[in-house]
Structure formats: structure tokens, C-alpha cells
Design a protein around this motif. Structure first.
Motif, PDB file in Angstrom:
ATOM      1  N   ASN A  25     -11.579   3.622  -8.346  1.00 25.63           N
ATOM      2  CA  ASN A  25      -9.350   4.107  -8.786  1.00 25.63           C
ATOM      3  C   ASN A  25      -9.468   6.471  -7.963  1.00 25.63           C
ATOM      4  O   ASN A  25      -8.669   5.986  -7.128  1.00 25.63           O
ATOM      5  CB  ASN A  25      -9.193   4.716  -9.858  1.00 25.63           C
ATOM      6  CG  ASN A  25      -9.181   3.228 -10.864  1.00 25.63           C
ATOM      7  OD1 ASN A  25      -8.714   1.803 -10.211  1.00 25.63           O
ATOM      8  ND2 ASN A  25      -9.300   3.069 -11.905  1.00 25.63           N
TER       9      ASN A  25
ATOM     10  N   PHE B 176      -8.415  -1.694   0.587  1.00 31.52           N
ATOM     11  CA  PHE B 176      -7.603  -1.870  -0.620  1.00 31.52           C
ATOM     12  C   PHE B 176      -8.363  -3.010  -1.371  1.00 31.52           C
ATOM     13  O   PHE B 176      -8.125  -3.288  -2.925  1.00 31.52           O
ATOM     14  CB  PHE B 176      -6.131  -1.608  -0.549  1.00 31.52           C
ATOM     15  CG  PHE B 176      -6.050   0.320  -0.732  1.00 31.52           C
ATOM     16  CD1 PHE B 176      -5.668   0.356  -1.774  1.00 31.52           C
ATOM     17  CD2 PHE B 176      -5.571   0.262   0.811  1.00 31.52           C
ATOM     18  CE1 PHE B 176      -5.063   1.961  -1.387  1.00 31.52           C
ATOM     19  CE2 PHE B 176      -5.464   2.043   0.769  1.00 31.52           C
ATOM     20  CZ  PHE B 176      -5.349   2.761  -0.388  1.00 31.52           C
TER      21      PHE B 176
ATOM     22  N   ARG C 107      -9.625   4.455  -4.133  1.00 26.42           N
ATOM     23  CA  ARG C 107      -8.086   3.831  -3.723  1.00 26.42           C
ATOM     24  C   ARG C 107      -7.369   5.480  -3.611  1.00 26.42           C
ATOM     25  O   ARG C 107      -6.022   5.435  -2.738  1.00 26.42           O
ATOM     26  CB  ARG C 107      -7.988   3.522  -4.814  1.00 26.42           C
ATOM     27  CG  ARG C 107      -5.565   2.917  -5.034  1.00 26.42           C
ATOM     28  CD  ARG C 107      -5.359   2.588  -6.685  1.00 26.42           C
ATOM     29  NE  ARG C 107      -5.876   3.471  -6.706  1.00 26.42           N
ATOM     30  CZ  ARG C 107      -5.674   3.256  -8.637  1.00 26.42           C
ATOM     31  NH1 ARG C 107      -5.883   2.334  -8.760  1.00 26.42           N
ATOM     32  NH2 ARG C 107      -5.400   4.248  -9.275  1.00 26.42           N
TER      33      ARG C 107
ATOM     34  N   ILE D 277       1.035  -1.348   0.070  1.00 28.75           N
ATOM     35  CA  ILE D 277      -0.051  -0.019   0.201  1.00 28.75           C
ATOM     36  C   ILE D 277       0.686   1.164  -0.514  1.00 28.75           C
ATOM     37  O   ILE D 277       0.331   2.310  -0.601  1.00 28.75           O
ATOM     38  CB  ILE D 277      -0.644   0.219   1.244  1.00 28.75           C
ATOM     39  CG1 ILE D 277      -2.363  -1.024   1.119  1.00 28.75           C
ATOM     40  CG2 ILE D 277      -1.920   1.365   1.435  1.00 28.75           C
ATOM     41  CD1 ILE D 277      -3.097  -1.484   2.575  1.00 28.75           C
TER      42      ILE D 277
ATOM     43  N   ILE E 197     -11.211  -2.721  -3.087  1.00 21.81           N
ATOM     44  CA  ILE E 197     -11.606  -2.318  -4.244  1.00 21.81           C
ATOM     45  C   ILE E 197     -11.194  -2.716  -5.422  1.00 21.81           C
ATOM     46  O   ILE E 197     -11.914  -2.745  -6.488  1.00 21.81           O
ATOM     47  CB  ILE E 197     -11.001  -0.569  -4.091  1.00 21.81           C
ATOM     48  CG1 ILE E 197     -11.449  -0.178  -3.026  1.00 21.81           C
ATOM     49  CG2 ILE E 197      -9.991   0.145  -5.015  1.00 21.81           C
ATOM     50  CD1 ILE E 197     -10.402   1.051  -2.368  1.00 21.81           C
ATOM     51  N   GLU E 198     -10.242  -3.777  -5.606  1.00 18.73           N
ATOM     52  CA  GLU E 198      -9.251  -4.306  -6.519  1.00 18.73           C
ATOM     53  C   GLU E 198     -10.523  -5.393  -6.636  1.00 18.73           C
ATOM     54  O   GLU E 198     -10.386  -5.989  -7.941  1.00 18.73           O
ATOM     55  CB  GLU E 198      -8.404  -4.591  -6.023  1.00 18.73           C
ATOM     56  CG  GLU E 198      -7.218  -3.504  -5.608  1.00 18.73           C
ATOM     57  CD  GLU E 198      -5.685  -3.782  -5.211  1.00 18.73           C
ATOM     58  OE1 GLU E 198      -5.222  -5.180  -4.760  1.00 18.73           O
ATOM     59  OE2 GLU E 198      -4.442  -3.440  -4.737  1.00 18.73           O
TER      60      GLU E 198
END
Length: 438
Positions: free
Chosen positions: A378, A173, A381, A125, A176-177
Motif C-alpha cells: 500500500n 498497479f 502504491r 489510476i 500490487i493489487e
């Protein structure tokens, strides 16, 4: 004072600054780099180069057969849970090694960091934050191409939050991915379905005529390069599209392009224009959503009638090799409107083109929606990464000198931790399928 004491006691008042080198004195951390040439990754099964580290994961190599390396284990053999860091070209990009690539061998363009899960999670990260990227840029050498040494990574300072904070970020994260990957797959399938229907229809009736592209669309070659773009102004701007912006797109739709040009700097093409560029692997096309200006080696193709747009798009997608043959130069990237106008395209009757448009429209609408959702993820993020950089910047300020008033470091407002009773998210996502450390 009581509040400050509580923060210090709870370990959340500040994130201590450390480095891999410092942590190696008190933790089991192993770092190394690969030793094979990058070219081996294209020809040898079970080899990973920096090319395969993209978007936070190791992408499947583009060869017919790949499998776990059968050679003996070496220092460059990847293990599940390792962090693979790019040392050459896209320096600082990284990916967690999953079971799919455990046992594979890394090339010399890959650095390997092996440590406790929460350390690896956090480094992955942190390396994406603006602060880390700027720090890497300061140390990059470029004798031939941008390069960073493993020693530089070992010495690089970074803040280290408590494990529970790292776990919360890791899960966020990861979600999100995972969602972005699902949206991208959905968009790909929608466009692939329209491709398949087009290919079937185009081959179903050999009596359909062919026409030169100039008869069904207007084409214009772009001018100028990125460096030639006028300085940004306070007035209206439009998208400016370079060839590289069209390469490797998952679908022919882009939410926003990275370059902008003053609206009065050149003739902008309307939304719905096809922007086309080439390289040896074929033609690459995107449909604009906003007014846009093509740069050199990009051709703007505008259908003469909107009802023909989806048929023409899929015709162009199906004729990538034919278009490449019309290019000039050894790298197949010099395409011009003059050459493209001579391309012969299959052109069925108006009723067929209208039916195809009605069929393809909702599929492309779905793809565009998914692209928009990915852009939103995105943005989320990037906001989290900027927030981490901001926290780190505040928490790493100097301590108060004797005689100065006590300066309280703001308590990091970490993203929400998992609810009690939950060791992961509802989907069970985790690249290593491991629980976070206590």
C-alpha cells in the motif's frame, strides 16, 4: 535544444491535459449512470451498487445466490472492461468490470465509463491520486450524503500519458493489487484455521468449565470521540482506535491505525490488547501491536496471562452474537466493559490452553506478516500515486510567454515498461485479459 526536440518528437516531453468531454470529440467514449435504487442490490440478483465497489474491484455481494441478470440489456448494464465509478458516499472510488460481473445492472450510485482500454485503465489510476481526490472533494455536494455528478466527472481535467506509459502503470498497479489480494487470502486462511481448531477443541470436551470474562481478563471502556482527540503534538503519540477502525477487517491484525493521540492524553493499553466493538452483525476485534487508547464504544480487553491470549481471542470471536446481545441502543454499538465482564467463556485446563497457544502462535505470526507485507504494498502504491500527481502538477504548468526563456517540462520518469517480447507480466494478470492498445 536537440534533447528537447527529441522529447517533443517522441511524445514523452509532457502529458497533455484533457477531459472525458474533450476526448469524446475524437474517441469512442460512452458514459452513463445506473437507474436502480441501491436497495435493489441487496435483494435482486445481478445488481451492483456502490457498496460492492471496494479496493479497486467489485466484491461479491453478501447474498446467498447471485448470477448474471436475466433482464434485457439496458444503458446501465455493465460490460467487461467498463469502469464503474462511485458517485455517492465514497465518491471517486472505482473498479474495472471483469467477466464475473459483465451483464449485471448498476444502481444510480454508480457511474459507467466505457472507452478504449488504456483510457479506462488510466482513469482508474488517476482517480486514486491525491490531485484527483482533492478535485473531487471541491465538487462534492452533500445535501444528504456526499455526491458527485456524472457531468462533473466528464468535465474534470486530467493528464493523459502515452499508451505505453499507461500500460506500464496499469501492470504495476495490477501486480500490487494481485499480491495484496494473495497476502490477504493467506492471512484469512491462517486465522480461519485457528478458528476451526478452537471450535473443534471447545466442543470436544463438554466437561470444561466456563468462566466470566472478568476472571480471565481486564476490561476497560474507551472514552471520547475522534473529534475530542487533542491536537497532535511534537511529543510521543500512541494509536487511538475508533469503532469504525475495527469493522470489516479481514483478520484481527492491523499494521497501523489511522488515528494518533498524544501519549500523555490518556492511559494507553500495552501491545497485545484486544480492542473490541460491536454492530448488528456481531463483535469486531483487533489485536494491538503498539500502545493504544480506545475511544467511545470500544472496549479494551487485556488477558491476565499472555499464554491465554490466543484461546481468549478465539473465544471472543466465536461468541459475537452473545456479545451483541449485551449491547445497548438500537444499532447494537453501545458495548461497555461492565457488560462484557459478565460474558461466559469456555475455559479448558492450563495444559490445553498452552497447547492451543503453541498451535495458534505461528498461524497468527503468519497473518501478522501478511498484514505487514500488505502495508508495504500500500505504501508503494501511494508513493506511485503521489509521483503521478507530482508529474501532472509539473507538466500542467503554463507555457512560457513570448520573450521569456524556454521552460522545459521535465520528462516523466515513468515506471519501467515491460521488457521486449512481453505483452504482460509473468503471471498474465489483466482484469480484462486484453492486450494493451498499440
Amino acid at each position: 535544444m536537440e534533447t528537447h526536440a527529441h522529447q517533443v518528437a517522441s511524445g514523452t516531453a509532457a502529458w497533455p491535459t484533457t477531459s472525458i468531454e474533450i476526448e469524446r470529440a475524437r474517441r469512442d467514449i460512452y458514459t452513463t449512470s445506473g437507474f436502480l435504487n441501491d436497495g435493489d442490490a441487496d435483494q435482486t440478483p445481478g445488481v451492483v451498487s456502490s457498496t460492492f465497489v471496494q479496493d479497486g474491484s467489485i466484491q461479491s455481494p453478501r447474498t446467498d445466490k447471485r448470477g448474471r441478470s436475466e433482464s434485457p440489456s439496458t444503458r446501465a448494464t455493465l460490460r467487461e472492461g467498463d469502469l464503474a465509478v462511485v458517485l455517492v458516499r465514497r465518491v471517486g472510488d472505482s473498479a474495472l468490470v471483469t467477466a464475473e460481473h459483465a451483464g449485471w445492472t448498476a444502481t444510480r450510485s454508480i457511474g459507467i465509463i466505457r472507452a478504449e482500454p488504456h483510457i479506462v485503465w488510466w482513469l482508474r489510476i488517476w482517480l486514486q491520486t491525491p490531485t484527483a481526490k482533492a478535485r473531487i472533494d471541491e465538487d462534492v455536494t452533500a445535501h444528504v450524503e456526499p455526491t458527485i455528478s456524472l457531468d462533473t466527472l466528464r468535465r474534470m481535467l486530467f493528464p493523459l500519458p502515452p499508451p505505453d506509459v499507461i500500460t506500464a502503470y496499469h501492470l504495476a498497479f495490477g501486480l500490487i493489487e494481485q499480491m495484496a489480494s494473495l497476502y490477504e487470502k493467506t492471512a484469512r486462511k491462517a486465522v480461519e484455521l485457528a478458528d476451526a481448531v478452537h471450535d473443534e477443541w471447545a466442543s470436544a470436551d463438554p466437561s470444561w468449565e466456563t468462566r466470566a470474562l472478568a476472571e480471565v481478563a481486564r476490561s476497560k471502556t474507551g472514552k471520547g470521540s475522534e473529534r475530542s482527540l487533542p491536537p497532535m503534538s511534537t511529543g510521543p503519540t500512541v494509536d487511538a482506535i475508533a469503532p469504525s477502525d475495527l469493522f470489516d477487517l479481514p483478520v484481527p491484525h492491523v499494521e497501523t491505525f489511522r488515528l494518533r493521540s498524544p501519549a500523555d492524553a490518556g492511559e494507553a493499553h500495552p501491545p497485545g490488547t484486544f480492542m473490541l466493538s460491536t454492530r448488528p452483525d456481531g463483535a469486531h476485534i483487533a489485536v494491538t501491536r503498539h500502545p493504544a487508547i480506545p475511544l467511545r464504544s470500544v472496549v479494551a480487553v487485556q488477558p491476565t496471562e499472555d499464554i491465554n491470549s490466543w484461546w481468549l481471542l478465539h473465544e471472543l470471536r466465536s461468541r459475537g452474537s452473545d456479545i451483541t446481545q449485551m449491547t445497548q441502543g438500537g444499532n447494537a454499538r453501545e458495548i461497555s466493559a461492565g457488560a462484557l465482564k459478565r460474558l461466559r467463556v469456555t475455559w479448558p485446563d492450563q495444559f490445553t490452553r498452552t497447547d492451543f497457544h503453541a498451535m495458534a502462535e505461528p498461524l497468527h505470526a503468519m497473518a501478522q506478516l501478511m498484514v505487514s507485507k500488505i502495508a508495504t504494498l500500500n505504501a508503494l502504491r501511494d508513493a506511485l500515486l503521489r509521483d503521478i500527481s507530482a508529474k501532472a502538477g509539473v507538466l500542467r504548468e503554463r507555457a512560457a510567454e513570448p520573450g521569456e526563456g524556454a521552460v522545459l517540462a521535465p520528462r516523466p520518469t515513468a515506471i519501467p515498461a515491460p521488457r521486449e517480447g512481453k505483452t504482460g507480466n509473468a503471471s498474465g494478470w489483466s482484469p480484462e485479459n486484453r492486450q494493451a492498445p498499440e
